[in-house]
Design a protein around this motif. Structure first.
Motif, PDB file in Angstrom:
ATOM      1  N   TYR A  12      -1.924   0.575  52.326  1.00  0.00           N
ATOM      2  CA  TYR A  12      -1.058  -0.217  51.461  1.00  0.00           C
ATOM      3  C   TYR A  12      -0.712   0.605  50.228  1.00  0.00           C
ATOM      4  O   TYR A  12      -1.397   1.577  49.905  1.00  0.00           O
ATOM      5  CB  TYR A  12      -1.745  -1.524  51.046  1.00  0.00           C
ATOM      6  N   THR A  13       0.357   0.212  49.546  1.00  0.00           N
ATOM      7  CA  THR A  13       0.806   0.975  48.388  1.00  0.00           C
ATOM      8  C   THR A  13       0.602   0.213  47.085  1.00  0.00           C
ATOM      9  O   THR A  13       0.693  -1.010  47.030  1.00  0.00           O
ATOM     10  CB  THR A  13       2.305   1.325  48.501  1.00  0.00           C
ATOM     11  N   HIS A  14       0.305   0.978  46.048  1.00  0.00           N
ATOM     12  CA  HIS A  14       0.383   0.488  44.670  1.00  0.00           C
ATOM     13  C   HIS A  14       1.617   1.165  44.116  1.00  0.00           C
ATOM     14  O   HIS A  14       1.575   2.305  43.645  1.00  0.00           O
ATOM     15  CB  HIS A  14      -0.879   0.887  43.893  1.00  0.00           C
ATOM     16  N   SER A  15       2.765   0.496  44.229  1.00  0.00           N
ATOM     17  CA  SER A  15       4.049   1.162  44.000  1.00  0.00           C
ATOM     18  C   SER A  15       4.889   0.418  42.985  1.00  0.00           C
ATOM     19  O   SER A  15       4.612  -0.724  42.626  1.00  0.00           O
ATOM     20  CB  SER A  15       4.810   1.288  45.325  1.00  0.00           C
ATOM     21  N   GLY A  16       5.952   1.097  42.524  1.00  0.00           N
ATOM     22  CA  GLY A  16       6.851   0.511  41.537  1.00  0.00           C
ATOM     23  C   GLY A  16       8.190   1.204  41.535  1.00  0.00           C
ATOM     24  O   GLY A  16       8.653   1.697  42.555  1.00  0.00           O
ATOM     25  N   ARG A  17       8.780   1.306  40.377  1.00  0.00           N
ATOM     26  CA  ARG A  17      10.160   1.751  40.258  1.00  0.00           C
ATOM     27  C   ARG A  17      10.382   3.200  40.686  1.00  0.00           C
ATOM     28  O   ARG A  17      11.498   3.579  41.056  1.00  0.00           O
ATOM     29  CB  ARG A  17      10.637   1.561  38.822  1.00  0.00           C
ATOM     30  N   ASN A  18       9.357   4.039  40.613  1.00  0.00           N
ATOM     31  CA  ASN A  18       9.547   5.448  40.928  1.00  0.00           C
ATOM     32  C   ASN A  18       9.022   5.838  42.310  1.00  0.00           C
ATOM     33  O   ASN A  18       8.875   7.021  42.605  1.00  0.00           O
ATOM     34  CB  ASN A  18       8.866   6.327  39.875  1.00  0.00           C
ATOM     35  N   THR A  19       8.749   4.861  43.142  1.00  0.00           N
ATOM     36  CA  THR A  19       8.295   5.171  44.481  1.00  0.00           C
ATOM     37  C   THR A  19       9.322   6.050  45.194  1.00  0.00           C
ATOM     38  O   THR A  19      10.512   5.765  45.180  1.00  0.00           O
ATOM     39  CB  THR A  19       8.085   3.876  45.292  1.00  0.00           C
ATOM     40  N   CYS A  20       8.857   7.146  45.790  1.00  0.00           N
ATOM     41  CA  CYS A  20       9.774   8.086  46.399  1.00  0.00           C
ATOM     42  C   CYS A  20       9.080   8.786  47.559  1.00  0.00           C
ATOM     43  O   CYS A  20       7.881   9.075  47.492  1.00  0.00           O
ATOM     44  CB  CYS A  20      10.223   9.122  45.366  1.00  0.00           C
ATOM     45  N   ALA A  21       9.836   9.044  48.635  1.00  0.00           N
ATOM     46  CA  ALA A  21       9.266   9.706  49.814  1.00  0.00           C
ATOM     47  C   ALA A  21       9.180  11.211  49.560  1.00  0.00           C
ATOM     48  O   ALA A  21       8.308  11.677  48.840  1.00  0.00           O
ATOM     49  CB  ALA A  21      10.081   9.381  51.049  1.00  0.00           C
ATOM     50  N   ARG A  35       0.648  -3.858  46.946  1.00  0.00           N
ATOM     51  CA  ARG A  35       1.473  -4.609  47.897  1.00  0.00           C
ATOM     52  C   ARG A  35       0.672  -4.813  49.192  1.00  0.00           C
ATOM     53  O   ARG A  35       0.964  -4.214  50.220  1.00  0.00           O
ATOM     54  CB  ARG A  35       2.759  -3.846  48.203  1.00  0.00           C
ATOM     55  N   THR A  36      -0.339  -5.625  49.117  1.00  0.00           N
ATOM     56  CA  THR A  36      -1.193  -5.830  50.288  1.00  0.00           C
ATOM     57  C   THR A  36      -0.578  -6.747  51.329  1.00  0.00           C
ATOM     58  O   THR A  36      -1.170  -6.991  52.379  1.00  0.00           O
ATOM     59  CB  THR A  36      -2.563  -6.395  49.853  1.00  0.00           C
ATOM     60  N   ASN A  37       0.621  -7.270  51.033  1.00  0.00           N
ATOM     61  CA  ASN A  37       1.296  -8.136  52.009  1.00  0.00           C
ATOM     62  C   ASN A  37       2.072  -7.319  53.041  1.00  0.00           C
ATOM     63  O   ASN A  37       2.592  -7.870  54.017  1.00  0.00           O
ATOM     64  CB  ASN A  37       2.255  -9.090  51.305  1.00  0.00           C
ATOM     65  N   ALA A  38       2.177  -6.003  52.849  1.00  0.00           N
ATOM     66  CA  ALA A  38       2.964  -5.171  53.762  1.00  0.00           C
ATOM     67  C   ALA A  38       2.186  -3.914  54.108  1.00  0.00           C
ATOM     68  O   ALA A  38       2.079  -3.000  53.294  1.00  0.00           O
ATOM     69  CB  ALA A  38       4.300  -4.812  53.125  1.00  0.00           C
ATOM     70  N   ASN A  39       1.644  -3.870  55.303  1.00  0.00           N
ATOM     71  CA  ASN A  39       0.938  -2.704  55.808  1.00  0.00           C
ATOM     72  C   ASN A  39       1.959  -1.607  56.123  1.00  0.00           C
ATOM     73  O   ASN A  39       2.876  -1.805  56.908  1.00  0.00           O
ATOM     74  CB  ASN A  39       0.150  -3.106  57.062  1.00  0.00           C
ATOM     75  N   VAL A  40       1.817  -0.466  55.484  1.00  0.00           N
ATOM     76  CA  VAL A  40       2.762   0.632  55.682  1.00  0.00           C
ATOM     77  C   VAL A  40       2.509   1.310  57.032  1.00  0.00           C
ATOM     78  O   VAL A  40       1.404   1.302  57.544  1.00  0.00           O
ATOM     79  CB  VAL A  40       2.636   1.660  54.549  1.00  0.00           C
ATOM     80  N   TRP A  41       3.555   1.901  57.612  1.00  0.00           N
ATOM     81  CA  TRP A  41       3.484   2.747  58.809  1.00  0.00           C
ATOM     82  C   TRP A  41       3.097   2.012  60.088  1.00  0.00           C
ATOM     83  O   TRP A  41       2.502   2.588  60.980  1.00  0.00           O
ATOM     84  CB  TRP A  41       2.534   3.924  58.602  1.00  0.00           C
ATOM     85  N   HIS A  42       3.450   0.749  60.192  1.00  0.00           N
ATOM     86  CA  HIS A  42       3.183   0.076  61.460  1.00  0.00           C
ATOM     87  C   HIS A  42       4.480  -0.231  62.206  1.00  0.00           C
ATOM     88  O   HIS A  42       4.461  -0.771  63.303  1.00  0.00           O
ATOM     89  CB  HIS A  42       2.348  -1.180  61.280  1.00  0.00           C
ATOM     90  N   GLY A  43       5.630   0.074  61.592  1.00  0.00           N
ATOM     91  CA  GLY A  43       6.877   0.056  62.335  1.00  0.00           C
ATOM     92  C   GLY A  43       7.585  -1.260  62.502  1.00  0.00           C
ATOM     93  O   GLY A  43       8.586  -1.332  63.200  1.00  0.00           O
ATOM     94  N   ASN A  44       7.114  -2.319  61.852  1.00  0.00           N
ATOM     95  CA  ASN A  44       7.793  -3.600  62.085  1.00  0.00           C
ATOM     96  C   ASN A  44       7.839  -4.482  60.839  1.00  0.00           C
ATOM     97  O   ASN A  44       7.748  -5.689  60.937  1.00  0.00           O
ATOM     98  CB  ASN A  44       7.117  -4.362  63.227  1.00  0.00           C
ATOM     99  N   ASP A  45       7.970  -3.865  59.657  1.00  0.00           N
ATOM    100  CA  ASP A  45       8.065  -4.720  58.471  1.00  0.00           C
ATOM    101  C   ASP A  45       9.497  -4.755  57.948  1.00  0.00           C
ATOM    102  O   ASP A  45      10.346  -3.965  58.335  1.00  0.00           O
ATOM    103  CB  ASP A  45       7.082  -4.270  57.380  1.00  0.00           C
ATOM    104  N   GLU A  46       9.763  -5.670  57.057  1.00  0.00           N
ATOM    105  CA  GLU A  46      11.128  -5.925  56.596  1.00  0.00           C
ATOM    106  C   GLU A  46      11.649  -4.861  55.644  1.00  0.00           C
ATOM    107  O   GLU A  46      12.821  -4.850  55.294  1.00  0.00           O
ATOM    108  CB  GLU A  46      11.168  -7.271  55.872  1.00  0.00           C
ATOM    109  N   TYR A  47      10.770  -3.933  55.252  1.00  0.00           N
ATOM    110  CA  TYR A  47      11.179  -2.953  54.252  1.00  0.00           C
ATOM    111  C   TYR A  47      11.679  -1.646  54.853  1.00  0.00           C
ATOM    112  O   TYR A  47      11.923  -0.686  54.146  1.00  0.00           O
ATOM    113  CB  TYR A  47      10.013  -2.671  53.296  1.00  0.00           C
ATOM    114  N   CYS A  48      11.790  -1.582  56.172  1.00  0.00           N
ATOM    115  CA  CYS A  48      12.387  -0.403  56.782  1.00  0.00           C
ATOM    116  C   CYS A  48      13.879  -0.363  56.451  1.00  0.00           C
ATOM    117  O   CYS A  48      14.539  -1.400  56.396  1.00  0.00           O
ATOM    118  CB  CYS A  48      12.211  -0.438  58.297  1.00  0.00           C
ATOM    119  N   ASN A  49      14.395   0.845  56.255  1.00  0.00           N
ATOM    120  CA  ASN A  49      15.824   0.957  55.971  1.00  0.00           C
ATOM    121  C   ASN A  49      16.636   0.408  57.137  1.00  0.00           C
ATOM    122  O   ASN A  49      16.438   0.800  58.288  1.00  0.00           O
ATOM    123  CB  ASN A  49      16.203   2.425  55.733  1.00  0.00           C
TER     124      ASN A  49
END
Length: 352
Positions: A198-207, A288-302
């Motif tokens: 999970y991420t602790h992220s904000g305005r400057n989150t960047c890949a 953001r513990t409501n969204a597990n990153v890297w599992h391929g099926n969340d609403e935050y994918c582009n």
């Protein structure tokens, strides 16, 4: 005694000695040696037991890589009956254990290492890497143990326990914390694994923000800070080789998004060996513990991208250029100077 008689005795002694050694060599090549005689040393205490299952504890002649020496064998502890089932009878690898018995189950087994036999976890199912008989080299599961490695910080948020880098907003120190997992000197050609985080992220989150970032450690080399996420490599500083990267990007049309959307490309040394998904985004930094990153099926994918395609994630499996015994290093890196943190509740890495 005359000189001629003395020479004859010496000749007969040498002939007898040759016959004894020659006989011992023949026996070693045709039968299991019991270690009782120096002329027929056993290769291990287990071989002594194979020769005679009633053998008692004591000293036996054992052949090592350099010599034959007297060694103590404690037979009462040798209860294994196949390679890998005890330290006295280690297997060559997890794969060799499976090949010996394809019906064997996953669990802890003894294998040969560069120093001495070590007990490791062997995965005999196909879930992990698509193949059976792989050695687990790294394991972190906060549902089993809520203790994090000493150089990581434990975070407990909304009932979720995670291990992540230390909370820092410094612009002069490398915002990464790492853990090295030893290979035990066991050679491998593939690395596979997964993370749940999970991420602790904000305005400057960047890949892959390395192209524009002004941080002192930003760059396009593997030793630099080239992304915010989980960086997996083999070898140590100045001798690292990339294995896999889990990158966390910003949602929507942005250069800080994932490369398969509008984001910057990954560095050349990363290539396509990465997973990238967009994390939840807002101006406020929070977990953001409501969204597990890297599992391929969340609403935050582009939208419209293939970043979240069903490609087996979060599992990856990548072949190495050449067989190696290098240790595996995992780095937890964040976007400075903000408190951009990745917390993992599960990490599993395997080699074969």
């Amino acid at each position: 005694m005359h000189y001629r008689e003395t020479s004859l005795l010496i000749f007969l002694f040498c002939l007898l000695s040759y016959d004894l050694v020659h006989c011992a060599e023949e026996r070693r090549s045709s039968a299991v040696c019991n270690g009782i005689s120096i002329l027929c040393p056993a290769t291990s205490c287990f071989e002594v037991l194979k020769y005679n299952s009633l053998s008692s504890s004591g000293y036996y002649w054992i052949r090592t890589s350099s010599c034959v020496q007297r060694m103590y064998c404690k037979m009462e502890k040798i209860t294994c009956n196949f390679p890998g089932s005890c330290a006295e009878y280690p297997a060559e690898s997890c794969r060799s254990i499976f090949e010996c018995d394809p019906s064997i189950t996953s669990g802890d087994y003894w294998i040969k290492t560069s120093s001495s036999p070590q007990q490791v976890y062997c995965d005999m199912d196909t879930t992990a890497c698509g193949v059976r008989g792989v050695m687990r080299i790294a394991y972190l599961d906060t549902s089993v143990s809520d203790t994090c490695p000493s150089n990581l910080t434990k975070y407990e948020v909304n009932g979720t326990t995670m291990c992540g880098r230390h909370d820092t907003s410094s612009t002069t120190t490398l915002p990464c914390d790492s853990v090295t997992y030893p290979s035990q000197g066991v050679e491998y050609s593939n690395v596979c694994g997964r993370v749940v985080g999970y991420t602790h992220s904000g305005r400057n989150t960047c890949a892959f923000w390395w192209k524009t970032a002004s941080h002192i450690y930003a760059g396009d080399s593997i030793d630099s800070l080239y992304t915010a996420g989980i960086l997996i490599s083999r070898g140590l500083v100045n001798n690292r080789s990339h294995v896999w990267t889990y990158a966390s990007g910003r949602p929507g049309g942005s250069s800080c998004g994932c490369p398969c959307g509008d984001g910057y490309d990954s560095p050349d040394f990363v290539g396509n060996n990465f997973f990238c998904e967009s994390a939840p985004y807002s101006n406020e930094y929070q977990w953001r513990t409501n969204a597990n990153v890297w599992h391929g099926n969340d609403e935050y994918c582009n939208e419209g991208s293939d970043c979240c395609s069903d490609d087996g994630r979060p599992w990856f499996n990548v072949a190495q250029d050449n067989p190696t015994t290098q240790d595996i290093e995992v780095r937890w890196c964040g976007y400075p100077p903000e408190n951009d943190i990745i917390g993992l509740e599960l990490l599993e890495l395997f080699t074969y």
